[in-house]
Write a protein that holds these residues in place. Structure first.
Motif, PDB file in Angstrom:
ATOM      1  N   ILE A  32     -10.727   0.955   7.837  1.00 46.37           N
ATOM      2  CA  ILE A  32      -9.818   1.827   7.081  1.00 46.37           C
ATOM      3  C   ILE A  32      -9.379   1.071   5.828  1.00 46.37           C
ATOM      4  O   ILE A  32      -8.996  -0.087   5.916  1.00 46.37           O
ATOM      5  N   GLU A  33      -9.476   1.736   4.693  1.00 47.12           N
ATOM      6  CA  GLU A  33      -8.973   1.102   3.468  1.00 47.12           C
ATOM      7  C   GLU A  33      -7.990   2.045   2.783  1.00 47.12           C
ATOM      8  O   GLU A  33      -8.357   3.170   2.433  1.00 47.12           O
ATOM      9  N   ALA A  34      -6.774   1.572   2.618  1.00 50.81           N
ATOM     10  CA  ALA A  34      -5.774   2.345   1.873  1.00 50.81           C
ATOM     11  C   ALA A  34      -5.586   1.627   0.545  1.00 50.81           C
ATOM     12  O   ALA A  34      -5.334   0.426   0.528  1.00 50.81           O
ATOM     13  N   SER A  94      -6.329  -3.037   4.298  1.00 47.74           N
ATOM     14  CA  SER A  94      -7.641  -2.795   4.916  1.00 47.74           C
ATOM     15  C   SER A  94      -7.536  -3.180   6.380  1.00 47.74           C
ATOM     16  O   SER A  94      -6.984  -4.229   6.698  1.00 47.74           O
ATOM     17  N   PHE A 112       3.397   7.522   5.852  1.00 48.33           N
ATOM     18  CA  PHE A 112       2.172   6.760   5.614  1.00 48.33           C
ATOM     19  C   PHE A 112       1.119   7.068   6.680  1.00 48.33           C
ATOM     20  O   PHE A 112      -0.061   7.272   6.373  1.00 48.33           O
ATOM     21  N   LEU A 113       1.551   7.163   7.923  1.00 50.17           N
ATOM     22  CA  LEU A 113       0.611   7.444   9.021  1.00 50.17           C
ATOM     23  C   LEU A 113      -0.019   8.835   8.842  1.00 50.17           C
ATOM     24  O   LEU A 113      -1.208   9.021   9.077  1.00 50.17           O
ATOM     25  N   LEU A 151      -2.651   8.621   6.295  1.00 50.69           N
ATOM     26  CA  LEU A 151      -3.861   8.032   6.882  1.00 50.69           C
ATOM     27  C   LEU A 151      -4.646   9.077   7.670  1.00 50.69           C
ATOM     28  O   LEU A 151      -5.869   9.102   7.653  1.00 50.69           O
ATOM     29  N   ILE A 183      -7.453   6.933   0.439  1.00 48.47           N
ATOM     30  CA  ILE A 183      -7.762   6.346   1.735  1.00 48.47           C
ATOM     31  C   ILE A 183      -9.252   6.517   1.962  1.00 48.47           C
ATOM     32  O   ILE A 183      -9.785   7.611   1.751  1.00 48.47           O
ATOM     33  N   ILE A 211     -12.305   5.849   4.952  1.00 46.83           N
ATOM     34  CA  ILE A 211     -12.649   5.416   6.303  1.00 46.83           C
ATOM     35  C   ILE A 211     -14.150   5.236   6.334  1.00 46.83           C
ATOM     36  O   ILE A 211     -14.897   6.160   6.010  1.00 46.83           O
ATOM     37  N   LEU A 230      -3.964   6.978  15.954  1.00 49.83           N
ATOM     38  CA  LEU A 230      -2.705   6.721  15.255  1.00 49.83           C
ATOM     39  C   LEU A 230      -1.573   7.136  16.173  1.00 49.83           C
ATOM     40  O   LEU A 230      -1.577   8.248  16.705  1.00 49.83           O
TER      41      LEU A 230
END
Ligand SMILES: Nc1ncnc2c1ncn2[C@@H]1O[C@H](COP(=O)(O)OP(=O)(O)OP(=O)(O)O)[C@@H](O)[C@H]1O
Ligand SMILES: [Mg+2]
Length: 303
Positions: free
Chosen positions: A2-4, A32, A52-53, A56, A67, A69, A198
């Protein structure tokens, strides 16, 4: 993975005088997370963790940032015109189970989310809660290729057994204890075989002993996926520092609102871990000190 990247979320609000205002719920968060990691997010109430979640998960679009993935885009900031919106829908990859119904041409199955309060449907039996989730996930698949109802029931029973709920298949959530309900929520999340789970304060409503048991169950189920091609990532929001350190490979501490990453604390301690391990307690104390400092600062400002 996962990269935010530089995620910010601004929210418009109307104040008591009827005037438009705004607040920044999340500010410039980049992180990340490699496959197979457990990461906890901890921080003061209202600092933007849930927001934030949800970003995601693709349940909310960020105002800025993106974001990815496994390199694929989840959601970008919303476009401003209808024409752009059409392109937008085609382009991004929507992974939220809720949105799968809206964007049936892009069914994605990567993420399961467990909410704190609405984890399971009270009007469905345990087994039907899971079958419902399985059904949602096959909505975009051709009818002939979908699993049969019987296969779904078998799968649901399999995952109920995994979390220790065999025998409770036909009970309603109101007939289960708080801990059992959380187990059911976990079984439902696992049943769709996601790459990412999550969890928003998943164990907040259960007593300390059940909570420790649930934590260990979660670790066991997560460890089982280590043999998979892509071991699952778990991201969990908690207010419990001990829980965060015991479970995680890394603890991310959010600053008071607007939420940004204040600190990232790696927990390089082999599993199985002992809750009383001095190395674990040392990390917990460091995080406590950090949170305490933030609370004291806030109080100074408000005086
Ligand atoms: N839809 C919304 N409209 C207006 N404000 C919102 C909305 N969603 C969130 N907020 C605000 O954004 C901020 C962050 O909220 P969020 O729920 O993400 O916090 P949190 O860190 O999860 O808090 P808690 O630990 O109490 O659950 C809060 O100030 C909240 O009031
Ligand atoms: Mg929250």
């Amino acid at each position: 993975m996962i990269e935010a990247r530089s995620i910010s979320k601004f929210i418009s609000v109307v104040n008591e005088n009827g005037l438009a205002g705004g607040l920044t719920a999340v500010l410039n968060v980049s992180i990340s997370i490699p496959d197979g990691k457990i990461v906890s997010i901890i921080g003061p109430s209202g600092c933007g963790k849930s927001t934030f979640l949800e970003i995601l998960a693709g349940l909310q679009a960020p105002t800025e940032g993106e974001i990815r993935i496994d390199g694929k885009l989840v959601l970008e900031p919303l476009p401003s015109t209808r024409k752009e919106m059409e392109d937008y829908k085609r382009r991004y990859r929507f992974i939220s189970p809720l949105a799968n119904g809206v964007f049936t041409d892009h069914p994605k199955h990567d993420i399961a989310m467990i909410f704190q309060d609405y984890a399971v449907f009270p009007w469905m039996t345990a087994i039907n809660n899971i079958v419902f989730a399985l059904r949602l996930r096959v909505a975009g698949i051709k009818r002939r290729e979908r699993p049969t109802h019987k296969e779904m029931l078998e799968k649901a029973s399999y995952y109920l057994a995994k979390v220790g709920l065999s025998g409770s298949e036909y009970k309603y959530p109101s007939q289960l204890s708080g801990g059992m309900r959380q187990r059911l929520a976990l079984a439902r999340a696992l049943s769709v075989e996601p790459k990412i789970i999550l969890m928003d304060e998943p164990f907040a409503a259960v007593d300390a002993l059940s909570r420790e048991k649930l934590q260990d169950d979660l670790l066991r189920l997560w460890a089982e996926t280590k043999e998979n091609a892509t071991p699952i990532i778990i991201i969990l929001i908690t207010h419990d520092v001990q829980e965060a350190v015991y479970l995680s490979d890394e603890v991310v501490v959010f600053s008071p609102s607007p939420g940004s990453i204040r600190n990232r604390i790696p927990v390089d301690i082999e599993r199985p871990r002992a809750r009383t391990d001095p190395a674990i307690i040392e990390i917990q104390e460091r995080i406590f000190a950090m949170l305490q400092y933030d609370i004291n600062q806030e109080n100074e400002y408000s005086i």
